[in-house]
Design a protein around this motif. Structure first.
Motif, short mmCIF file in Angstrom:
data_model
loop_
_atom_site.label_atom_id
_atom_site.label_comp_id
_atom_site.label_asym_id
_atom_site.label_seq_id
_atom_site.Cartn_x
_atom_site.Cartn_y
_atom_site.Cartn_z
N GLU A 145 0.82 -1.21 0.00
CA GLU A 145 0.00 0.00 0.00
C GLU A 145 0.85 1.27 0.00
O GLU A 145 0.71 2.12 -0.86
CB GLU A 145 -0.93 0.00 1.21
N SER A 146 1.75 1.38 0.97
CA SER A 146 2.61 2.55 1.07
C SER A 146 4.02 2.14 0.65
O SER A 146 4.60 1.22 1.23
CB SER A 146 2.61 3.07 2.51
N GLN B 214 9.51 6.10 -1.33
CA GLN B 214 9.73 6.90 -2.52
C GLN B 214 11.21 7.28 -2.61
O GLN B 214 11.82 7.70 -1.63
CB GLN B 214 8.87 8.16 -2.50
N ALA C 217 8.78 8.09 5.23
CA ALA C 217 7.61 8.68 5.90
C ALA C 217 8.05 9.65 6.99
O ALA C 217 7.41 10.66 7.22
CB ALA C 217 6.73 7.57 6.46
#
Length: 226
Positions: free
Chosen positions: A196-197, A200, A222
């Motif tokens: 899902e997450s 990056q 995050a």
């Protein structure tokens, strides 16, 4: 603490064969690059799977770099760290010699007898986590012991756990010019995987070495996005 992950993979993202055999993915130029990163680090971290498969020493190759560290008031070699939830590191592993300080990150799942046996080798045992090592807590414990720059060399399970814990600042990947294949061959990031997450990355540099390329990324965790 600043955390950099470094790894070498084939074009199809494999760290080794399905037999978990060590591969010579890069060459002399990249080996020197890795040695430079190690020399700049306060500690180098691997998972116990890497210890069992390769029995690495994780010390510097270039004597001049050891001398430079000593001149700067640092230990000749960076400390070595093994993520080993149940204490599987062999008592005769090269990483437990006196060439550098060694930290073993264990979980509560490691028996007290095993903890004592590993501590008797001279390694510093740190318990972080219940069934598995909690890397965020383990890294915090290393920071308390003076580790300001940590190099993570894998393998894939540890790299996944590091990214999942949000502790990685930089990722450097050497991509060799060949294909390994195999659904059971370890990849750059194994573990449970992200669904899902997703971490990056921001590409910061591309450098050609030997017959491959080094891709350098800043990791937008995050923690940084909050």
């Amino acid at each position: 603490m600043y955390v950099v992950v470094n790894a070498a993979q084939s074009v199809d993202g494999k760290l080794s064969t399905r037999r978990r055999e060590q591969l010579a993915i890069s060459g002399a130029e990249d080996f020197d690059r890795v040695d430079r990163i190690r020399a700049a680090a306060d500690a180098v971290l691997v998972g116990v799977g890497t210890v069992l498969a390769d029995d690495p020493h994780l010390t510097l190759d270039e004597e001049a770099r050891r001398v430079e560290r000593l001149r700067n008031g640092r230990a000749g070699n960076p400390a070595r760290v093994v993520v080993d939830s149940t204490g599987r590191t062999p008592l005769d592993a090269r990483i437990l010699d006196d060439a550098a300080t060694t930290y073993l990150l264990l979980s509560e799942a490691a028996s007290s007898d095993r903890r004592e046996a590993l501590a008797a080798t001279g390694a510093t045992v740190i318990v972080a986590g219940d069934d598995r090592v909690d890397l965020a807590d383990g890294v915090a414990a290393l920071a308390d012991r003076g580790v300001d720059r940590l190099m993570i060399e894998g393998g894939g399970e540890v790299i996944f756990s590091s990214l999942a814990a949000g502790i990685v600042d930089e990722l450097q990947v050497y991509v060799g010019s060949f294909v390994v294949g195999g659904r059971e061959a370890p990849t750059l990031v194994d573990g449970a995987g992200f669904v899902e997450s997703f971490p990056q990355l921001r590409l910061t540099d591309v450098d050609r070495l030997d017959d491959g390329v080094v891709l350098s990324y800043a990791v937008e965790t995050a923690r940084e996005q909050e």
